[in-house]
Design a protein around this motif. Sequence first.
Motif, PDB file in Angstrom:
ATOM      1  N   LYS A 120       2.939   4.545   3.633  1.00  0.00           N
ATOM      2  CA  LYS A 120       2.632   3.676   2.496  1.00  0.00           C
ATOM      3  C   LYS A 120       2.617   4.473   1.190  1.00  0.00           C
ATOM      4  O   LYS A 120       3.160   4.024   0.171  1.00  0.00           O
ATOM      5  CB  LYS A 120       1.269   2.997   2.700  1.00  0.00           C
ATOM      6  N   LEU A 121       2.012   5.653   1.222  1.00  0.00           N
ATOM      7  CA  LEU A 121       1.945   6.486   0.019  1.00  0.00           C
ATOM      8  C   LEU A 121       3.325   6.967  -0.384  1.00  0.00           C
ATOM      9  O   LEU A 121       3.664   6.985  -1.581  1.00  0.00           O
ATOM     10  CB  LEU A 121       1.017   7.679   0.261  1.00  0.00           C
ATOM     11  N   LYS A 122       4.153   7.373   0.591  1.00  0.00           N
ATOM     12  CA  LYS A 122       5.507   7.852   0.301  1.00  0.00           C
ATOM     13  C   LYS A 122       6.355   6.745  -0.322  1.00  0.00           C
ATOM     14  O   LYS A 122       7.118   6.975  -1.275  1.00  0.00           O
ATOM     15  CB  LYS A 122       6.169   8.351   1.594  1.00  0.00           C
ATOM     16  N   ILE A 123       6.237   5.534   0.232  1.00  0.00           N
ATOM     17  CA  ILE A 123       7.005   4.399  -0.281  1.00  0.00           C
ATOM     18  C   ILE A 123       6.587   4.090  -1.717  1.00  0.00           C
ATOM     19  O   ILE A 123       7.434   3.887  -2.602  1.00  0.00           O
ATOM     20  CB  ILE A 123       6.807   3.165   0.620  1.00  0.00           C
ATOM     21  N   GLU A 124       5.284   4.062  -1.972  1.00  0.00           N
ATOM     22  CA  GLU A 124       4.778   3.766  -3.307  1.00  0.00           C
ATOM     23  C   GLU A 124       5.257   4.806  -4.316  1.00  0.00           C
ATOM     24  O   GLU A 124       5.719   4.465  -5.407  1.00  0.00           O
ATOM     25  CB  GLU A 124       3.246   3.733  -3.278  1.00  0.00           C
ATOM     26  N   ASP A 125       5.166   6.084  -3.943  1.00  0.00           N
ATOM     27  CA  ASP A 125       5.601   7.156  -4.846  1.00  0.00           C
ATOM     28  C   ASP A 125       7.092   7.053  -5.157  1.00  0.00           C
ATOM     29  O   ASP A 125       7.511   7.192  -6.316  1.00  0.00           O
ATOM     30  CB  ASP A 125       5.308   8.530  -4.221  1.00  0.00           C
ATOM     31  N   ALA A 126       7.895   6.800  -4.116  1.00  0.00           N
ATOM     32  CA  ALA A 126       9.348   6.732  -4.305  1.00  0.00           C
ATOM     33  C   ALA A 126       9.741   5.545  -5.177  1.00  0.00           C
ATOM     34  O   ALA A 126      10.604   5.674  -6.064  1.00  0.00           O
ATOM     35  CB  ALA A 126      10.042   6.640  -2.950  1.00  0.00           C
ATOM     36  N   LEU A 127       9.108   4.395  -4.961  1.00  0.00           N
ATOM     37  CA  LEU A 127       9.434   3.210  -5.763  1.00  0.00           C
ATOM     38  C   LEU A 127       8.990   3.387  -7.213  1.00  0.00           C
ATOM     39  O   LEU A 127       9.655   2.920  -8.144  1.00  0.00           O
ATOM     40  CB  LEU A 127       8.791   1.960  -5.152  1.00  0.00           C
ATOM     41  N   GLN A 128       7.873   4.069  -7.428  1.00  0.00           N
ATOM     42  CA  GLN A 128       7.433   4.348  -8.797  1.00  0.00           C
ATOM     43  C   GLN A 128       8.402   5.279  -9.508  1.00  0.00           C
ATOM     44  O   GLN A 128       8.693   5.108 -10.696  1.00  0.00           O
ATOM     45  CB  GLN A 128       6.028   4.944  -8.791  1.00  0.00           C
ATOM     46  N   LEU A 129       8.926   6.259  -8.785  1.00  0.00           N
ATOM     47  CA  LEU A 129       9.862   7.211  -9.377  1.00  0.00           C
ATOM     48  C   LEU A 129      11.111   6.517  -9.921  1.00  0.00           C
ATOM     49  O   LEU A 129      11.682   6.949 -10.928  1.00  0.00           O
ATOM     50  CB  LEU A 129      10.266   8.275  -8.355  1.00  0.00           C
ATOM     51  N   VAL A 130      11.542   5.431  -9.263  1.00  0.00           N
ATOM     52  CA  VAL A 130      12.754   4.732  -9.709  1.00  0.00           C
ATOM     53  C   VAL A 130      12.431   3.425 -10.435  1.00  0.00           C
ATOM     54  O   VAL A 130      13.330   2.645 -10.762  1.00  0.00           O
ATOM     55  CB  VAL A 130      13.691   4.439  -8.510  1.00  0.00           C
ATOM     56  N   GLY A 131      11.150   3.166 -10.691  1.00  0.00           N
ATOM     57  CA  GLY A 131      10.760   1.981 -11.454  1.00  0.00           C
ATOM     58  C   GLY A 131      10.933   0.666 -10.720  1.00  0.00           C
ATOM     59  O   GLY A 131      11.192  -0.373 -11.345  1.00  0.00           O
ATOM     60  N   MET A 132      10.747   0.666  -9.387  1.00  0.00           N
ATOM     61  CA  MET A 132      10.954  -0.548  -8.599  1.00  0.00           C
ATOM     62  C   MET A 132       9.710  -0.957  -7.816  1.00  0.00           C
ATOM     63  O   MET A 132       9.790  -1.740  -6.868  1.00  0.00           O
ATOM     64  CB  MET A 132      12.131  -0.345  -7.634  1.00  0.00           C
ATOM     65  N   GLU A 133       8.528  -0.464  -8.206  1.00  0.00           N
ATOM     66  CA  GLU A 133       7.321  -0.747  -7.426  1.00  0.00           C
ATOM     67  C   GLU A 133       6.949  -2.231  -7.419  1.00  0.00           C
ATOM     68  O   GLU A 133       6.371  -2.727  -6.450  1.00  0.00           O
ATOM     69  CB  GLU A 133       6.140   0.104  -7.919  1.00  0.00           C
ATOM     70  N   THR A 134       7.282  -2.971  -8.485  1.00  0.00           N
ATOM     71  CA  THR A 134       6.931  -4.398  -8.534  1.00  0.00           C
ATOM     72  C   THR A 134       7.892  -5.261  -7.708  1.00  0.00           C
ATOM     73  O   THR A 134       7.681  -6.464  -7.570  1.00  0.00           O
ATOM     74  CB  THR A 134       6.917  -4.908  -9.988  1.00  0.00           C
ATOM     75  N   TYR A 135       8.940  -4.657  -7.162  1.00  0.00           N
ATOM     76  CA  TYR A 135       9.934  -5.399  -6.383  1.00  0.00           C
ATOM     77  C   TYR A 135       9.793  -5.124  -4.882  1.00  0.00           C
ATOM     78  O   TYR A 135      10.680  -5.475  -4.109  1.00  0.00           O
ATOM     79  CB  TYR A 135      11.358  -5.010  -6.820  1.00  0.00           C
ATOM     80  N   ARG A 136       8.690  -4.538  -4.470  1.00  0.00           N
ATOM     81  CA  ARG A 136       8.582  -4.036  -3.097  1.00  0.00           C
ATOM     82  C   ARG A 136       8.767  -5.125  -2.032  1.00  0.00           C
ATOM     83  O   ARG A 136       9.226  -4.842  -0.933  1.00  0.00           O
ATOM     84  CB  ARG A 136       7.238  -3.329  -2.881  1.00  0.00           C
TER      85      ARG A 136
END
Length: 271
Positions: A120-136
């Motif tokens: 969960k933490l890895k997914i959140e970090d990776a999506l934040q890095l590419v600006g896609m966390e709100t599209y999870r």
Amino acid sequence: MARPTILEVNDLTFRYDLRKDNNTLSSVSFSVQQGEWVAIVGDNGSGKSTLARLIVGLLEAEKGTITIDNEILSEDTKWRIREKIGLVFQNPENQFIGTTVQDDVAFGLENNNMPYEDMKLKIEDALQLVGMETYRLKDPSQLSGGQMQRVAIAGILALKPDVILLDEAFVMLDPQSRRGLFSTLKYLKENENITIISITHDRNEAALADRILVMDEGKLIQEGTPKEVFSTNNQLEPPFAEQLRRKLNAKGRKVPQTYMTEDEMVKWLCR
């Protein structure tokens, strides 16, 4: 102190059709150091994408060797080596597995049997890095081309490989997204010691690299820093900042007489 070599390509030769004499790659040799950003440029048909597929073991060379982290790529070693190198294709749809964005990013982590909370933490970090966390929770097929590419890149970043290989991975992105991901890659290179190999037509992207390899008709014809390559190779269109410098110089403006990076051009204009 010299950095260790993470990738070594030695005398690599490849033909798609062994019945014909024309090689797609001919005796290509180069090495890449750990934590280095190398851009590979060249016209269509120069062999860039074929080289990428050979490096990750999707194709098998007719001659020569590929060594990654001191291990020679072979049928026996390619699965271990693929844990160390992540490939992002030009078309992101080729890489989607999951039914949601977060499921897709999780796919590689699940294959590595990562504990759920760590995942969960890895997914959140990776999506934040590419600006896609709100599209999870979105279905990847409902995303735009640029958004799809960012998710594909997030899936690779979550695995934190030693090498990230980008095969025209930014073609579908808008300028703002490109700049954001370039900053992300620079951060990973400098802070995580991740090696980046970018295959690109974009001279502005190539200008960000530590070193550029120039391919032509399956051969490596030149390598050097962006300054060395763009200052001496008249066949390559220079990046925007260097184009601007040359135009100002042609109009008789008092500009520096040597190659300028984007940062150097901005500083000079703001004097």
